[in-house]
Design a protein around this motif. Structure first.
Motif, PDB file in Angstrom:
ATOM      1  N   PRO A 234       0.736  -1.049   0.033  1.00 17.77           N
ATOM      2  CA  PRO A 234       0.077  -0.082  -0.126  1.00 17.77           C
ATOM      3  C   PRO A 234       0.847   1.372   0.033  1.00 17.77           C
ATOM      4  N   GLU A 235       2.143   1.246   0.576  1.00 17.47           N
ATOM      5  CA  GLU A 235       2.655   2.278   0.768  1.00 17.47           C
ATOM      6  C   GLU A 235       3.371   2.914  -0.796  1.00 17.47           C
ATOM      7  N   PHE A 236       3.601   2.079  -1.479  1.00 22.30           N
ATOM      8  CA  PHE A 236       4.136   2.383  -2.841  1.00 22.30           C
ATOM      9  C   PHE A 236       3.137   3.046  -3.803  1.00 22.30           C
ATOM     10  N   SER A 237       1.759   2.980  -3.351  1.00 25.06           N
ATOM     11  CA  SER A 237       0.599   3.653  -4.261  1.00 25.06           C
ATOM     12  C   SER A 237       0.960   5.076  -4.052  1.00 25.06           C
ATOM     13  N   LYS A 238       1.562   5.665  -2.988  1.00 19.65           N
ATOM     14  CA  LYS A 238       1.762   7.056  -2.876  1.00 19.65           C
ATOM     15  C   LYS A 238       2.892   7.706  -3.601  1.00 19.65           C
ATOM     16  N   TYR A 239       3.486   6.995  -4.349  1.00 22.13           N
ATOM     17  CA  TYR A 239       4.507   7.497  -5.264  1.00 22.13           C
ATOM     18  C   TYR A 239       4.641   7.200  -6.645  1.00 22.13           C
ATOM     19  N   GLN A 240       5.119   8.397  -7.511  1.00 24.68           N
ATOM     20  CA  GLN A 240       5.272   8.025  -9.087  1.00 24.68           C
ATOM     21  C   GLN A 240       6.733   7.398  -9.183  1.00 24.68           C
ATOM     22  N   PHE A 241       6.756   6.250  -9.589  1.00 21.87           N
ATOM     23  CA  PHE A 241       8.129   5.849  -9.866  1.00 21.87           C
ATOM     24  C   PHE A 241       8.750   6.292 -11.167  1.00 21.87           C
ATOM     25  N   SER A 242      10.071   6.583 -11.168  1.00 21.74           N
ATOM     26  CA  SER A 242      10.594   6.853 -12.484  1.00 21.74           C
ATOM     27  C   SER A 242      11.302   5.543 -13.133  1.00 21.74           C
ATOM     28  N   ALA A 243      11.446   4.578 -12.102  1.00 22.94           N
ATOM     29  CA  ALA A 243      12.239   3.243 -12.428  1.00 22.94           C
ATOM     30  C   ALA A 243      11.560   1.958 -11.567  1.00 22.94           C
ATOM     31  N   VAL A 244      11.491   1.050 -12.365  1.00 26.05           N
ATOM     32  CA  VAL A 244      10.889  -0.043 -11.501  1.00 26.05           C
ATOM     33  C   VAL A 244      11.821  -1.471 -12.210  1.00 26.05           C
ATOM     34  N   ILE A 245      12.524  -2.032 -11.172  1.00 28.65           N
ATOM     35  CA  ILE A 245      13.106  -3.265 -11.564  1.00 28.65           C
ATOM     36  C   ILE A 245      12.851  -4.409 -10.904  1.00 28.65           C
ATOM     37  N   ASP A 246      12.152  -5.452 -11.413  1.00 24.18           N
ATOM     38  CA  ASP A 246      11.627  -6.554 -10.499  1.00 24.18           C
ATOM     39  C   ASP A 246      11.637  -7.823 -11.302  1.00 24.18           C
ATOM     40  N   HIS A 247      11.759  -8.996 -10.655  1.00 15.20           N
ATOM     41  CA  HIS A 247      11.637 -10.282 -11.313  1.00 15.20           C
ATOM     42  C   HIS A 247      10.113 -11.123 -10.791  1.00 15.20           C
ATOM     43  N   HIS A 248       9.225 -10.243 -10.194  1.00 13.31           N
ATOM     44  CA  HIS A 248       8.042 -10.981  -9.702  1.00 13.31           C
ATOM     45  C   HIS A 248       7.147 -11.150 -10.889  1.00 13.31           C
ATOM     46  N   PRO A 249       6.042 -12.043 -11.039  1.00 14.14           N
ATOM     47  CA  PRO A 249       5.336 -12.234 -11.944  1.00 14.14           C
ATOM     48  C   PRO A 249       4.504 -10.864 -12.384  1.00 14.14           C
ATOM     49  N   ILE A 250       4.027 -10.679 -13.634  1.00 12.45           N
ATOM     50  CA  ILE A 250       3.246  -9.433 -13.945  1.00 12.45           C
ATOM     51  C   ILE A 250       1.911  -9.909 -13.883  1.00 12.45           C
ATOM     52  N   ASN A 251       1.195  -8.810 -13.083  1.00 11.92           N
ATOM     53  CA  ASN A 251      -0.316  -8.787 -12.955  1.00 11.92           C
ATOM     54  C   ASN A 251      -0.593  -8.016 -14.358  1.00 11.92           C
ATOM     55  N   LYS A 252      -1.484  -8.809 -14.971  1.00  7.18           N
ATOM     56  CA  LYS A 252      -1.942  -7.801 -16.272  1.00  7.18           C
ATOM     57  C   LYS A 252      -3.225  -6.936 -15.816  1.00  7.18           C
ATOM     58  N   ASP A 253      -3.797  -7.391 -14.773  1.00 10.54           N
ATOM     59  CA  ASP A 253      -4.911  -6.083 -14.271  1.00 10.54           C
ATOM     60  C   ASP A 253      -4.149  -4.999 -13.422  1.00 10.54           C
ATOM     61  N   ARG A 254      -2.918  -5.196 -13.242  1.00  9.48           N
ATOM     62  CA  ARG A 254      -2.130  -4.108 -12.685  1.00  9.48           C
ATOM     63  C   ARG A 254      -0.816  -3.648 -13.330  1.00  9.48           C
ATOM     64  N   PRO A 255      -0.787  -3.066 -14.420  1.00 12.90           N
ATOM     65  CA  PRO A 255       0.088  -3.079 -15.176  1.00 12.90           C
ATOM     66  C   PRO A 255       1.241  -2.135 -14.498  1.00 12.90           C
ATOM     67  N   VAL A 256       2.397  -1.958 -14.823  1.00 12.80           N
ATOM     68  CA  VAL A 256       3.584  -1.158 -14.099  1.00 12.80           C
ATOM     69  C   VAL A 256       3.782  -0.155 -14.984  1.00 12.80           C
ATOM     70  N   LYS A 257       3.483   1.128 -14.593  1.00 16.07           N
ATOM     71  CA  LYS A 257       3.596   2.454 -15.333  1.00 16.07           C
ATOM     72  C   LYS A 257       4.803   3.323 -14.812  1.00 16.07           C
ATOM     73  N   ALA A 258       5.964   3.257 -15.326  1.00 18.70           N
ATOM     74  CA  ALA A 258       7.098   4.102 -15.123  1.00 18.70           C
ATOM     75  C   ALA A 258       7.810   4.600 -16.415  1.00 18.70           C
ATOM     76  N   PRO A 259       8.641   5.747 -16.184  1.00 19.49           N
ATOM     77  CA  PRO A 259       9.238   5.821 -17.491  1.00 19.49           C
ATOM     78  C   PRO A 259      10.486   4.744 -17.841  1.00 19.49           C
ATOM     79  N   PHE A 260      10.926   4.065 -16.847  1.00 21.81           N
ATOM     80  CA  PHE A 260      11.715   2.921 -16.993  1.00 21.81           C
ATOM     81  C   PHE A 260      11.460   1.691 -16.298  1.00 21.81           C
ATOM     82  N   THR A 261      11.064   0.539 -17.022  1.00 26.37           N
ATOM     83  CA  THR A 261      10.992  -0.649 -16.330  1.00 26.37           C
ATOM     84  C   THR A 261      11.645  -1.780 -16.969  1.00 26.37           C
ATOM     85  N   GLU A 262      12.211  -2.638 -16.016  1.00 25.25           N
ATOM     86  CA  GLU A 262      12.773  -3.943 -16.283  1.00 25.25           C
ATOM     87  C   GLU A 262      12.220  -5.100 -15.504  1.00 25.25           C
ATOM     88  N   ILE A 263      11.403  -5.704 -15.992  1.00 27.30           N
ATOM     89  CA  ILE A 263      10.678  -6.816 -15.243  1.00 27.30           C
ATOM     90  C   ILE A 263      10.893  -8.095 -15.959  1.00 27.30           C
TER      91      ILE A 263
END
Length: 344
Positions: free
Chosen positions: A101-130
């Motif tokens: 829940p804390e993450f929802s308070k911020y607009q991320f410029s970069a997201v780097i992750d290895h967890h499964p992608i949730n099609k219903d909750r797409p990651v929106k950031a200028p830079f993503t590497e999932i």
């Protein structure tokens, strides 16, 4: 042929975000893989921006995590609004914005992750590497360091090595050839004495009481088991118990539940062969709170207020009965376990 995959385009894309007069804060849910990933991204950002900070949204209490912070000198702080207000940009590692829940308070410029992608909750950031197929997020950051021609120092190498070790369960669970390559590469630079000190810091003395409680409360179902622990001091003990029970011969899955504060937490562990624990967690509890994870490990967190007047243990049991793991397997109780239920 390069040792790691080529990330020239990705590195250029990330570089375009860097400005000398901006301060970056890297957020994460603290565990070894996340902390190592944050350290690596901090190394990439160093001298390219004004300042880089590390902030966690959870409280660290597991001995191995505390040892990692101490021995590897990780400058992490607990995320607070006053701290966040000091920064211009935010990055997220080893998580996606919907994971806490804390993450929802911020607009991320970069997201780097290895967890499964949730099609219903797409990651929106200028830079993503999932990269969901990767065993550890530390592997992805090791690849970026390599592509940026940055050789990790002793402490950073040790952190990344431990991150890979923990998230792949020492290569006993899901991993790729890239994870093995990264582990081999980092081994040349890591401090293996410090690594052993961190690995051996597993339990707190005050946690030992929970093991005896878990033995009394466990319910066996075929090749798996469930435990409802009731109130616990920290969710970390649930993780420790879940990992412990999966080491028992013939146990291929377990679900350890407990309450901390105003939250019901369920930790899922599996052998990664028959059942996707991440999908199971999402199916059982996704409509009540945050739930999901990997094929072999997952987590669900449900606010107690969502249960209305239903007892948490009864709620868990009713949801588990919807699972093929439980309702299609006749319970096998030892005499000791049966007696413990009668006592309750």
């Amino acid at each position: 042929m390069t040792y790691f995959r080529k990330l020239d385009a990705k590195c250029e894309e990330l570089m375009r975000l860097f400005k000398k007069n901006e301060r970056w804060l890297i957020l994460f849910i603290a565990d070894p893989d996340a902390m190592a990933s944050a350290m690596a991204l901090k190394r990439i950002l160093a001298r390219r921006v004004e300042f880089v900070g590390l902030a966690m949204v959870n409280q660290v209490s597991r001995p191995d995590n505390l040892a990692m912070i101490r021995y590897l000198q990780i400058p992490v702080r607990r995320l607070t609004p006053p701290l966040a207000a000091q920064f211009d940009r935010f990055a997220l590692v080893d998580s996606q914005p919907h994971h806490h829940p804390e993450f929802s308070k911020y607009q991320f410029s970069a997201v780097i992750d290895h967890h499964p992608i949730n099609k219903d909750r797409p990651v929106k950031a200028p830079f993503t590497e999932i990269q969901p197929e990767y065993g550890a997020n530390s592997t992805i950051l090791t690849e970026f360091l390599y592509n940026f021609n940055l050789r990790p120092g002793k402490l950073l190498s040790t952190a990344l090595l431990y991150g890979i070790k923990t998230d792949t369960h020492s290569f006993e669970q899901h991993f790729l050839d890239a994870d093995i390559k990264a582990f081999r590469y980092l081994s040349k630079y890591a401090d293996h004495l410090i690594l052993r000190k961190i690995v051996r810091s597993e339990f707190r003395v005050e946690w030992l009481k929970y093991f005896s409680q878990a033995f009394r409360k466990m319910r066996l179902f075929g090749d798996g088991l469930t435990v409802f622990m009731g109130q616990v001091d920290s969710t970390d003990i649930l993780v420790v118990l879940a990992d412990f029970f999966l080491r028992v011969h013939d146990i291929t899955w377990d679900i350890i539940c407990g309450i901390t504060g105003n939250t019901l937490v369920a930790i899922f562990r599996g052998d990664g062969i028959k059942t996707d624990m991440g999908k199971l967690a999402a199916k059982l509890f996704g409509d009540y709170g945050n739930a999901g994870g990997h094929k072999s490990m997952a987590r669900a967190e449900i606010p107690l207020e969502r249960l209305e007047n239903e007892h948490p243990q009864q709620f868990i049991w009713q949801r588990l009965q919807q699972s093929k793991l439980v309702n299609k397997t006749a319970p096998k109780y030892s005499k000791m376990v049966e007696e413990s239920f009668r006592e309750e």
